[in-house]
Design an enzyme around this catalytic site. Structure first.
Site, PDB file in Angstrom:
ATOM      1  N   ASP A 141      44.378  23.881  23.463  1.00  0.00           N
ATOM      2  CA  ASP A 141      44.987  23.462  23.623  1.00  0.00           C
ATOM      3  C   ASP A 141      43.562  22.519  24.980  1.00  0.00           C
ATOM      4  O   ASP A 141      43.873  21.759  25.793  1.00  0.00           O
ATOM      5  CB  ASP A 141      45.481  23.969  25.194  1.00  0.00           C
ATOM      6  N   ASP A 449      52.010  37.247  30.427  1.00  0.00           N
ATOM      7  CA  ASP A 449      51.840  38.170  29.549  1.00  0.00           C
ATOM      8  C   ASP A 449      52.914  39.630  29.836  1.00  0.00           C
ATOM      9  O   ASP A 449      53.573  39.676  29.358  1.00  0.00           O
ATOM     10  CB  ASP A 449      50.434  38.614  28.896  1.00  0.00           C
TER      11      ASP A 449
END
Length: 736
Positions: A141, A449
């Site tokens: 990223d 998450d």
């Protein structure tokens, strides 16, 4: 036995000593009942200040009791899992084993050095698993050609590294970790020569990568080595570039072999498209792009994701996970297998309490007993279908062989496949779809998450927690106090955001989750709210001590017994848990200190940020924790000297509270010493003086940082002056 009469691939056992824990929990609750009875019976009715102080103390104790109740629910019925990999191997030949896609995520080559990233990549490429069944994807990223260059070097080095791992059954399979801890083999001169040659190859590669990383630019001659470097000619910045996708090793290519003629795993580099006008959704967006791209390249039915600093420490971890997911009797119920987080750069006594050893070894097995652990973002093997939104059904059958069959992909050339997949990582790919909502990892939260795992559980799936004898993954922890506090703030802020949203487990999960599992989530979702009760207990007793208000029973009274019982046995139980988890007594003290620091700073700011978000004044942000540190900082960390060295509102709060409690302790001690009836005064304020004494002891590193240290890691003078001013003002308010 499974439905087909076969033996199961795993077994589940309860821990020893569970009865003792339950007796302890019941006894604590009984003592708490006596405390509440005392609070109600001796409620002050005359002095207004005393009345409000008493009410605040009672409310804080109510909160602590509620949180203790949640903790007991989590730990009431823990389970521990054991796998039978030999049974898996006997039932599934190498050809019959399912494919596995492995996702590694990185975001910043400055904070996550490329050499560290490729060590993680090489460790997962070298699993004890058929290499033709593995596909490794690196999501960058940061969009850095430095990371791409390092991965290109890793692809070449894998040709010699994987054969060495097979020959010597290498553990761990991160070259850096292996060569740093393992001496050369001395019983075989030929093998020793090969070992030294490969070690030198690794050191040469490491030197090249570190030199280029330090320079920050790929030399022209290196750029000619691979066509992928030309993609960076069109990159404006790390936040504004097209999709860059390169298949560095194509597992379909018969020429993709190591030096022994064995196949290599597929290796893919991906930097998804980023444009300033599009929100990229941080790590969740990166993983969703990998899910889509991998579905068009390898489409493995199972996905392992790891952070770039979390190298594989156990070459059989994938086989362990498959023992659960492929089990004939229970496998169809399991959405993901979560491995614990372990860390390799901890100091002996874990100065910042970063090991999370009690959470990993005691709380998450308890979570498992209530329906499955939460997803912690790394070291987790998922079913692809569940990540893509599939709901649980008793009729669900594992059809992973059908997923792996795709004749169209096998006919496409590598370059054509790369071009076709780029659109799947574009900014517009998710427009008008359910990605980030019903499909893939969840968006809109700093803890994608936890939210994703909660979503999977709410659809009726369960998960499994597995702590293998040999640690499955080993990562890195923050090496400064501020990094540790900021990291915990992000966790606590995101967790509370989930609780306050429509995804609260009592709302979102009431259809597919048991009440025990809903309550289990709250142990982390309510981390941030612990700040209020903790801050009150840190401030109010000390304030009242200076003001001459007693908040606890006299030391000579029998009512002090339940207070002493709860304090002593809760801390004794905590210490025993910590020692049983492999910690030290000093490590336990460090952890107690860090929980105090976290609840009074990280949790406080996390709560404030959530309030601002609810009012529309703040937006989610993702903070990357640095994986490297200055040499001097790292030396102090290894010596277990607490690092300050920077100005921060968190340090101002910590220093102010530390000084206020020190002044209160001195004032309380003076009050006892100068009074004619010493014993009566101590009996009246004994609990508050004891609490101040404990807080002063826990804050010793702060006093050292403010007044006794001369190194660059000391508390900044500006923070010390501000804190002294605030603490003296608080004392003045209490005394007048």
């Amino acid at each position: 036995m499974g439905s087909g009469g076969n033996l199961p691939f795993f077994e589940t056992k309860p821990p020893k000593g569970l009865v003792l824990f339950r007796l302890y929990a019941v006894s604590i609750f009984m003592a708490i009942c006596f405390i509440f009875f005392y609070r109600v019976s001796y409620f002050p009715v005359e002095v207004k200040t005393e009345r409000w102080a008493w009410v605040g103390t009672f409310l804080a104790e109510l909160w602590f009791t509620f949180y203790f109740f949640i903790t007991v629910i989590v730990r009431w019925n823990p389970v521990y899992r054991y796998t039978f990999k030999d049974r898996l191997s006997s039932r599934y030949s190498k050809e019959a084993l399912p494919k596995v896609d492995i996702f590694v995520c990185t975001a910043d080559p400055g904070m996550e050095p490329p050499i560290m990233v490729i060590n993680t990549v090489l460790s997962v490429m070298a699993y004890d698993y058929p290499p033709e069944k593995l596909s490794v994807y690196l999501s960058d990223d940061g969009g850095s050609d430095l990371t791409f260059y390092a991965l290109l070097e890793a692809a070449r080095f894998s040709q010699v590294w994987l054969p060495l791992c097979r020959k010597l059954k290498v553990e761990p399979r991160s070259p850096e970790a292996y060569f740093a801890t393992t001496p050369e083999p001395v019983d075989n001169s030929v093998m020793a020569q090969e070992w030294l040659h490969i070690k030198k190859s690794y050191e040469d590669m490491k030197t090249r990568i570190e030199i280029i990383t330090k320079v920050g630019k790929i030399p022209a001659d290196r750029r000619k080595e691979h066509k992928g470097f030309y993609d960076w000619d069109f990159v404006s910045s790390r936040h504004d570039h097209q999709t860059i996708l390169q298949i560095l090793i194509d597992g379909r290519d018969p020429k993709a072999m190591d030096i022994e003629g064995k196949p290599l795993p597929t290796l893919v580099y991906l930097a998804r498209e980023k444009r300033p006008q599009y929100h990229h959704n941080f790590k969740a967006g990166a993983l969703n792009a990998l899910i889509r791209v991998s579905s068009n390249i390898s489409n493995a039915p199972f996905i392992l994701n790891v952070d770039c600093d979390m190298y594989s420490n156990n070459s059989e971890a994938i086989r362990d996970a498959l023992c659960f997911l492929l089990d004939e009797e229970k496998g169809h119920e399991i959405a993901f297998v979560q491995f614990p987080q372990n860390f390799g750069n901890l100091t002996k006594n874990d100065i910042y309490g970063s090991s999370l050893r009690v959470i990993m070894e005691i709380e998450l097995p308890g979570y498992d007993g209530n329906g499955g652990p939460c997803y912690v973002g790394t070291g987790c093997v998922h079913r692809r279908e569940t990540l893509c939104g599939l709901k649980y059904s008793k009729e669900f059958k594992v059809e992973w062989r059908a997923m792996e069959t795709d004749h169209r992909r096998s006919k496409e050339s590598t370059s054509v496949l790369e071009e076709n997949c780029k659109a799947l990582a574009s900014c517009t790919c998710e427009e008008g779809t359910q990605w980030g909502n019903q499909v893939g990892l969840k968006y809109g939260c700093a803890v994608e998450d936890i939210l994703t795992g909660l979503s999977i559980h709410s659809r009726g799936w369960r998960s499994v927690y597995f702590y293998p004898e040999r640690k499955a993954f080993v990562g890195a922890v923050p090496t400064t106090l501020l990094q540790s506090l900021v990291q915990f703030k992000r966790w606590a802020e995101g967790d509370l955001q989930v609780f306050l949203s429509d995804h609260c487990p009592f709302i979102y999960g009431r259809q597919g989750m048991s009440l025990k599992l809903q309550l289990s989530y709250c142990i982390y979702l309510l981390w941030a709210l612990n700040c209020f009760a903790t801050l009150y207990y840190v401030i109010a007793p000390s304030f009242c001590l200076l003001k001459g208000i007693s908040l606890f029973p006299k030391m000579s009274s029998s009512w002090c017994l339940p207070f002493l019982y709860v304090i002593f046995f809760s801390r004794a139980h905590s210490l025993v848990e910590f020692l049983m988890s492999g910690g030290t007594i000093r490590g336990w003290l460090n952890e107690q200190r860090m929980w105090l620091f976290r609840y009074t700073t990280s949790s406080f700011f996390a709560t404030i940020d959530n309030i601002l978000k609810l009012c529309g004044y703040s937006k989610s942000a993702f903070v990357i924790t640095a994986k490297v540190a200055d040499d001097n900082v790292y030396q102090r960390y290894k010596q277990e000297v607490m690092e300050f060295g920077a100005t921060s509102p968190m340090f101002t709060i910590l220093a102010t509270l530390a000084l206020f409690n020190l002044f209160s302790f001195i004032g309380g001690t003076k009050k006892v010493a100068l009074d004619d009836v010493h014993i009566e005064v101590f009996g009246l304020y004994g609990f508050q003086i004891l609490l101040c004494c404990i807080l002063v002891f826990l804050n010793l590193p702060i006093y050292q940082g403010m007044f006794f240290r001369k190194d660059s890691g000391k508390m900044p003078a500006s923070v010390t002056y501000q804190s002294l001013t605030f603490a003296l003002l608080a004392c003045a308010m209490a005394m007048y």
